[in-house]
Motif scaffolding. Structure first.
Motif, PDB file in Angstrom:
ATOM      1  N   VAL A  85       1.923  10.283  -0.071  1.00 61.40           N
ATOM      2  CA  VAL A  85       2.124  10.933   1.219  1.00 61.40           C
ATOM      3  C   VAL A  85       3.578  10.226   1.769  1.00 61.40           C
ATOM      4  N   VAL A  86       3.612   8.654   1.461  1.00 60.77           N
ATOM      5  CA  VAL A  86       4.747   7.748   1.890  1.00 60.77           C
ATOM      6  C   VAL A  86       5.986   8.676   1.275  1.00 60.77           C
ATOM      7  N   ARG A  87       6.085   9.054   0.198  1.00 61.62           N
ATOM      8  CA  ARG A  87       7.154   9.718  -0.319  1.00 61.62           C
ATOM      9  C   ARG A  87       7.413  10.893   0.380  1.00 61.62           C
ATOM     10  N   LEU A  88       6.581  11.639   0.607  1.00 61.36           N
ATOM     11  CA  LEU A  88       6.863  13.053   1.097  1.00 61.36           C
ATOM     12  C   LEU A  88       7.177  12.854   2.708  1.00 61.36           C
ATOM     13  N   LEU A  89       6.606  11.973   3.335  1.00 59.08           N
ATOM     14  CA  LEU A  89       6.915  11.643   4.735  1.00 59.08           C
ATOM     15  C   LEU A  89       8.409  11.193   4.887  1.00 59.08           C
ATOM     16  N   ARG A  90       8.562  10.265   4.022  1.00 58.76           N
ATOM     17  CA  ARG A  90      10.122   9.589   4.084  1.00 58.76           C
ATOM     18  C   ARG A  90      11.075  10.952   3.984  1.00 58.76           C
ATOM     19  N   HIS A  91      10.677  11.870   2.883  1.00 62.19           N
ATOM     20  CA  HIS A  91      11.761  12.944   2.651  1.00 62.19           C
ATOM     21  C   HIS A  91      11.797  13.753   3.710  1.00 62.19           C
ATOM     22  N   GLY A 139       7.371  20.839  10.188  1.00 56.67           N
ATOM     23  CA  GLY A 139       7.086  19.962  11.400  1.00 56.67           C
ATOM     24  C   GLY A 139       5.831  19.549  11.700  1.00 56.67           C
ATOM     25  N   PRO A 140       4.884  20.787  12.201  1.00 56.67           N
ATOM     26  CA  PRO A 140       3.528  20.713  12.663  1.00 56.67           C
ATOM     27  C   PRO A 140       2.861  20.157  11.527  1.00 56.67           C
ATOM     28  N   LEU A 141       2.894  20.675  10.063  1.00 53.62           N
ATOM     29  CA  LEU A 141       2.200  20.287   9.076  1.00 53.62           C
ATOM     30  C   LEU A 141       2.319  18.711   8.813  1.00 53.62           C
ATOM     31  N   ALA A 142       3.653  18.314   8.774  1.00 50.51           N
ATOM     32  CA  ALA A 142       3.915  17.066   8.845  1.00 50.51           C
ATOM     33  C   ALA A 142       3.296  16.127   9.518  1.00 50.51           C
ATOM     34  N   LEU A 143       3.061  16.426  10.684  1.00 46.82           N
ATOM     35  CA  LEU A 143       2.548  15.890  11.729  1.00 46.82           C
ATOM     36  C   LEU A 143       0.960  15.770  11.519  1.00 46.82           C
ATOM     37  N   ARG A 144       0.290  16.607  11.206  1.00 47.91           N
ATOM     38  CA  ARG A 144      -1.032  16.642  10.542  1.00 47.91           C
ATOM     39  C   ARG A 144      -1.302  15.713   9.588  1.00 47.91           C
ATOM     40  N   LEU A 145      -0.644  15.823   8.537  1.00 45.88           N
ATOM     41  CA  LEU A 145      -0.575  15.064   7.478  1.00 45.88           C
ATOM     42  C   LEU A 145      -0.504  13.499   7.873  1.00 45.88           C
ATOM     43  N   SER A 146       0.604  13.039   8.573  1.00 47.12           N
ATOM     44  CA  SER A 146       0.661  11.715   9.155  1.00 47.12           C
ATOM     45  C   SER A 146      -0.370  11.145   9.854  1.00 47.12           C
ATOM     46  N   ARG A 147      -1.119  12.089  10.664  1.00 49.08           N
ATOM     47  CA  ARG A 147      -2.251  11.570  11.319  1.00 49.08           C
ATOM     48  C   ARG A 147      -3.712  11.332  10.481  1.00 49.08           C
ATOM     49  N   LEU A 148      -3.495  12.196   9.351  1.00 49.23           N
ATOM     50  CA  LEU A 148      -4.806  12.165   8.805  1.00 49.23           C
ATOM     51  C   LEU A 148      -4.632  11.032   7.783  1.00 49.23           C
ATOM     52  N   ALA A 149      -3.359  10.862   7.191  1.00 50.39           N
ATOM     53  CA  ALA A 149      -3.238   9.846   6.271  1.00 50.39           C
ATOM     54  C   ALA A 149      -3.228   8.509   6.771  1.00 50.39           C
ATOM     55  N   ALA A 150      -3.446   8.352   8.012  1.00 48.11           N
ATOM     56  CA  ALA A 150      -3.307   6.942   8.536  1.00 48.11           C
ATOM     57  C   ALA A 150      -4.700   6.535   8.428  1.00 48.11           C
ATOM     58  N   VAL A 151      -5.776   7.330   8.157  1.00 50.95           N
ATOM     59  CA  VAL A 151      -7.072   6.972   8.143  1.00 50.95           C
ATOM     60  C   VAL A 151      -7.867   7.067   6.766  1.00 50.95           C
TER      61      VAL A 151
END
Length: 966
Positions: free
Chosen positions: A471-477, A452-464
């Motif tokens: 990343v989209v496939r991983l977050l959807r999974h 959970g915490p790592l997914a949140l960090r990834l989503s924050r950084l990927a947005a910029v």
């Protein structure tokens, strides 16, 4: 074990000559590309060895696959060796003193460090650093700077190299090697399209596998004999695919099999190669070479294979161990005095790299040795690597995390991996941070409670960032599972929506994710505000402007309750962009409130995004000078803060800006490169598609114009960026009218105007409403045209949109002309022309001038009309708008006035004239003579004559042999 020298360079004479020619004619940029093992480094080394001693300074830097977050590292590693070439300190540019902290070895030779930059301009230090490197290279020229393996470079290094090649020092020859297939952005080694400046010698040296004859020559050289049997050479070529490194290792293995005896019998039997295949062949070859090593040397070689990167002797010794039982290897009693390393070097298994580093000559050899280490032994060596690297100051966190994972220490892997990602993000190396988090989340050994915490960090950084598909496939999974908390799920889904809507160009899908995230964010008002701020952006979607305004208002009210600086900056960035997009007079004042000097990198990334959006929003309004100012601010801040998406957005917007402001030289090539580089971010390509379509339209290239304009989003209103889509629809209407398809033009105009009317933002109609009014008038819909003009005038009233104001004058002039009010038409078009001139839009000004001239002709003012048309023709010709220029010349012939001379001097020696070049371009596109006559407004007989001259001057027999560009 018998050692022998590396083979001579084989099969590369042409490439060596090209590279040497570039190096010896600075300023130069040489791009050496090819697959792994193809011989890029050997080619560069051979070219450097041919340079006369002392004539040039040669500096070499390497990029590494396992890299730490140290931007510019490869360049600074190279510059550390420049000391012997430095002039006396007084002769150095004072700005080079900024390098003292980066090059401590040269501190005594450099000027004093300049004072630090202002705290409110964090990008100033970066710019000064780039200038310092530029000045230092200028001072030691002529200099050859080699950067190896650019595909592994950090973004900072790419930015620095781009800065150097934009205006290279006069004595600099930059040579970069890379694998094209491993570049982060396909086909772009520097991350952006490279357009070499005038006077810079640029070469691309592409290395292909060797053919059979060259493989035979190379193998013969290694074996010390000529005339290898053809069957053996053919089989060796087939089994090694002509890759030089693999050829060398296989031949070494064959020689080892012969026991170091004379090589006369080696290479006689091709069946020896039939039993195994590459890459098994390479692994077998390396196994043969390792078999003759002592246990101590073998431990050193295995340590080098596990470390993956070149290492110094103490690190290799620490990782190799001493063969005690705790090392998991039999003890051999050899002292740890470097004997094992020396043996490995003598045997040619390892080689010495610069600065006392030792490692393999090639990654393929390293991987072959690594794969041959038994699993338990390999994990033991990785554990020793973790301990040895952790003792360094500063510890290389990326490498430690890598070795901890492969040692099976999952707690250490997680701890160091998270620390490495945080360090990379803090230093602005967002791609590395995303890569680290992505690899950890994709690993099945990561505990559920850590995801959970790592997914949140990834989503924050990927947005910029830029890369989004994995990343989209991983977050959807991850979101499909139920282990995430409500708060984490809401923010991660929101970030996924941002990623889809921005980088992926999937606007409807992104909006759905944002709307789905809002219920999970009920207890996080600031985060919900961010989602609403995204929905509020009016340039996307089919909702009316009132809905976007409501979302914007709700977003502002929620963010006040949160107080988080980065979220506040996110909402403020969207509010400023919203104001500019709709032409609010308050937009510029709001832009001045952006927290550009905020200490948080996250806040500055949002400000960078705001500036890039302001640039994009100001362009359709006609605020071109402001757009350029925002582009520069956005680019500098984005690069400094590691926000890659705004950098690319500014680059794409600048293509559209240059088209509008008449900077057409080289623009088509830039736009083509932009389209090709955007497979990961299709939304960013619509600007380039629009420009390609409009450039083709101005040259009479109907099919190409239609194809590009269709691809600018006109058929996907839910996903289109509406300011661009409206302009593209206007271009399609003009295209259909030019081909006398009035009813189709009318249908296109009505559909596009309906989309604009539904949205309610009429300031985006500056390039749509004029052709729509023309289509209505040609279809005898005068009342409907008049109503549209009234609606357009009402929609832009009170808005700050110079381009829309000029367009309003154009359509009012068109109505006046249709009604026979020619004096009013003249006045309207003259005011439009003045407005376009004031905003710096020459093509629009020329179009308004043409309309004014037509009205003057109706009034009988032939002389003044001819003067105006002549001026318009000259402006079109200067831009390269061949079809428009031809139309004006045709008009002048019709009214009995002389045609202005076409720009460009007729070349001596039988070269093509400007008119013949226009004809040749259209012939190369497959146009018939009749179609060429229509485009250029000349007779069919005239075209026949020009085509005959083109074929004669080019020395070709048929029109199919005419190629463009000429």
């Amino acid at each position: 074990m018998t050692a022998f020298a590396p083979p001579a360079l084989v099969g590369r004479d042409a490439q060596l000559g090209t590279l040497l020619g570039a190096i010896t004619r600075p300023p130069a940029v040489a791009l050496v590309q090819g697959e792994a093992g193809i011989g890029k480094t050997r080619l560069v080394r051979a070219a450097v060895e041919l340079l006369p001693d002392g004539e040039r300074t040669v500096l070499v830097g390497h990029c590494h696959q396992l890299r730490e977050p140290f931007p510019y590292g490869p360049v600074f590693d190279a510059l550390r060796h420049v000391g012997a070439a430095l002039p006396a300190r007084p002769a150095l540019n004072p700005v080079t003193g900024a390098l003292r902290g980066y090059l401590p070895e040269l501190a005594g030779d450099l000027p004093p460090a300049p004072p630090p930059p202002p705290v409110d301009d964090p990008s100033a230090e970066r710019h000064r650093l780039f200038r310092a490197v530029h000045a230092l290279l200028a001072a030691v020229g002529p200099v050859v700077l080699v950067v190896e393996d650019l595909h592994w470079a950090d973004d900072g290094t790419r930015d620095l190299l781009r800065f150097l090649i934009d205006q290279p020092p006069g004595g600099l020859a930059l040579v970069v090697t890379f694998r094209r297939e491993d570049l982060p952005v396909p086909g772009l080694p520097f991350g952006h399209a490279y357009r070499h400046p005038p006077g810079v010698n640029s070469e691309v040296v592409a290395l292909a596998p060797l053919d059979v004859d060259d493989v035979a020559r190379m193998a013969g050289g290694l074996l010390g004999r000529d005339g290898l049997p053809a069957a053996f050479a053919a089989r060796l070529h087939e089994r090694t695919a002509g890759v030089p490194f693999v050829v060398e290792e296989v031949v070494r293995s064959l020689l080892a099999d012969a026991g170091g005896a004379a090589a006369g019998g080696v290479g006689e039997e091709p069946k020896a190669l039939d039993r195994i295949a590459v890459p098994v062949l390479l692994r077998e070859a390396m196994a043969e070479r390792l078999a003759g090593l002592s246990p101590g040397a073998l431990r050193v070689v295995r340590a080098a294979a596990v470390l993956k990167l070149p290492a110094d002797e103490p690190l290799l010794a620490a990782v190799a161990g001493d063969g005690s039982p705790r090392d998991g290897l039999p003890r051999d009693g050899l002292p740890r005095d470097g004997a094992g390393l020396c043996e490995a070097l003598r045997a040619g298994v390892l080689m010495e790299h610069p600065d006392g580093q030792h490692g393999f000559r090639h990654a393929l050899a390293q991987q072959a040795v690594y794969d041959a280490i038994p699993g338990p032994d390999r994990r033991s060596v990785h554990r020793r690597a973790v301990a040895a690297l952790a003792a360094l100051d500063p510890p290389p966190l990326v490498q430690i995390a890598y070795h901890a994972r492969r040692a099976g220490d999952f707690d250490a892997w997680r701890r160091h991996g998270e620390a490495a990602a945080d360090q990379a993000a803090a230093l602005g190396d967002v791609p590395l941070a995303v890569e680290l988090l992505e690899s950890m989340l994709a690993d099945p050994k990561l505990p559920r409670d850590a995801r959970g915490p790592l997914a949140l960090r990834l989503s924050r950084l990927a947005a910029v960032g830029l890369s989004h598909r994995r990343v989209v496939r991983l977050l959807r999974h991850l979101l499909a599972d139920d282990f995430l908390s409500r708060e984490v799920r809401g923010e991660a889904r929101l970030n996924l929506g941002v990623l889809l809507a921005n980088q992926a160009g999937a606007i409807p899908a992104g909006r759905q994710e944002v709307l789905a995230a809002l219920p999970d964010l009920a207890d996080r008002p600031g985060m919900a505000a961010r989602g609403l701020a995204l929905l509020a952006m009016p340039a996307w979607g089919t909702e009316p402007i009132a809905a976007h305004q409501e979302w914007m208002d709700r977003s502002e009210s929620l963010v006040v309750a949160d107080g988080d600086p980065e979220l506040t900056a996110t909402v403020r960035a969207n509010k400023v962009a919203f104001a500019m997009l709709v032409g609010s007079p308050e937009a510029f004042a709001l832009a001045d409130t952006l927290p550009v000097g905020h200490p948080s990198a996250g806040v500055r990334r949002q400000v960078a995004r705001a500036y890039s959006n302001l640039c994009d929003a100001a362009i359709p309004l006609g605020h071109y000078a402001a757009a350029r100012r925002y582009a520069e601010l956005g680019r500098r801040l984005a690069e400094e803060s590691g926000a890659l998406y705004p950098v690319y957005l500014v680059e794409m917007s600048s293509i559209r800006l240059d088209w509008l402001t008449g900077r057409w030289s080289g623009l088509r090539e830039r736009a083509v490169a932009a389209v090709e580089m955007m497979p990961e971010t299709p939304l960013l390509g619509v600007d380039a598609q629009l420009v390609l379509g409009m450039l083709a339209l101005a040259c009479g290239e109907w099919e190409e114009a239609g194809r590009h304009l269709e691809d600018a989003g006109v058929r996907e209103p839910d996903s289109a960026f509406l300011p661009v889509a409206a302009a593209a629809s206007g271009g399609l209407v003009e295209l259909l009218l030019a081909r006398d398809r009035v009813e189709a033009a009318l249908a296109e105009a009505r559909a596009a105007v309906a989309r604009l009317r539904r949205k309610g933002v009429w300031v985006w109609g500056d390039q749509l409403v004029p052709p729509a009014v023309t289509a209505l008038l040609r279809a005898a819909r005068r009342d409907e045209a008049g109503a549209l003009v009234v609606e357009f005038a009402s929609g832009i009233e009170g808005r700050s949109a110079p381009s829309a104001v000029a367009a309003l004058e154009v359509v009012r002039g068109a109505l006046a002309h249709a009604d026979g009010r020619f004096e009013e038409a003249v006045a309207c078009q003259a005011r439009a022309g003045s407005a376009y001139a004031a905003m710096g839009r020459p093509y629009g000004g020329a179009r308004a001038a043409e309309a004014e001239a037509l009205a003057r002709l109706e009034l009988g003012d032939v002389e003044r009309a001819a003067q105006i048309v002549t001026g318009a023709a000259e402006r079109y010709a200067a831009l390269g708008a061949a079809h428009d220029a031809a139309r004006c010349r045709h008009r002048l012939r019709e009214i009995g006035a002389g045609c202005p001379p076409r720009r460009g001097r007729r070349p001596a020696g039988g070269g093509l004239s400007p008119r013949e070049r226009e004809v040749a371009r259209l012939v190369a596109q497959g146009r018939t003579n009749r179609e060429i006559a229509e485009v250029l407004f000349v007779s069919r007989r005239t075209v026949d004559t020009h085509v005959a001259k083109v074929l004669q001057k080019l020395g070709v027999r048929t029109r199919n042999d005419v190629a463009w560009p000429l």
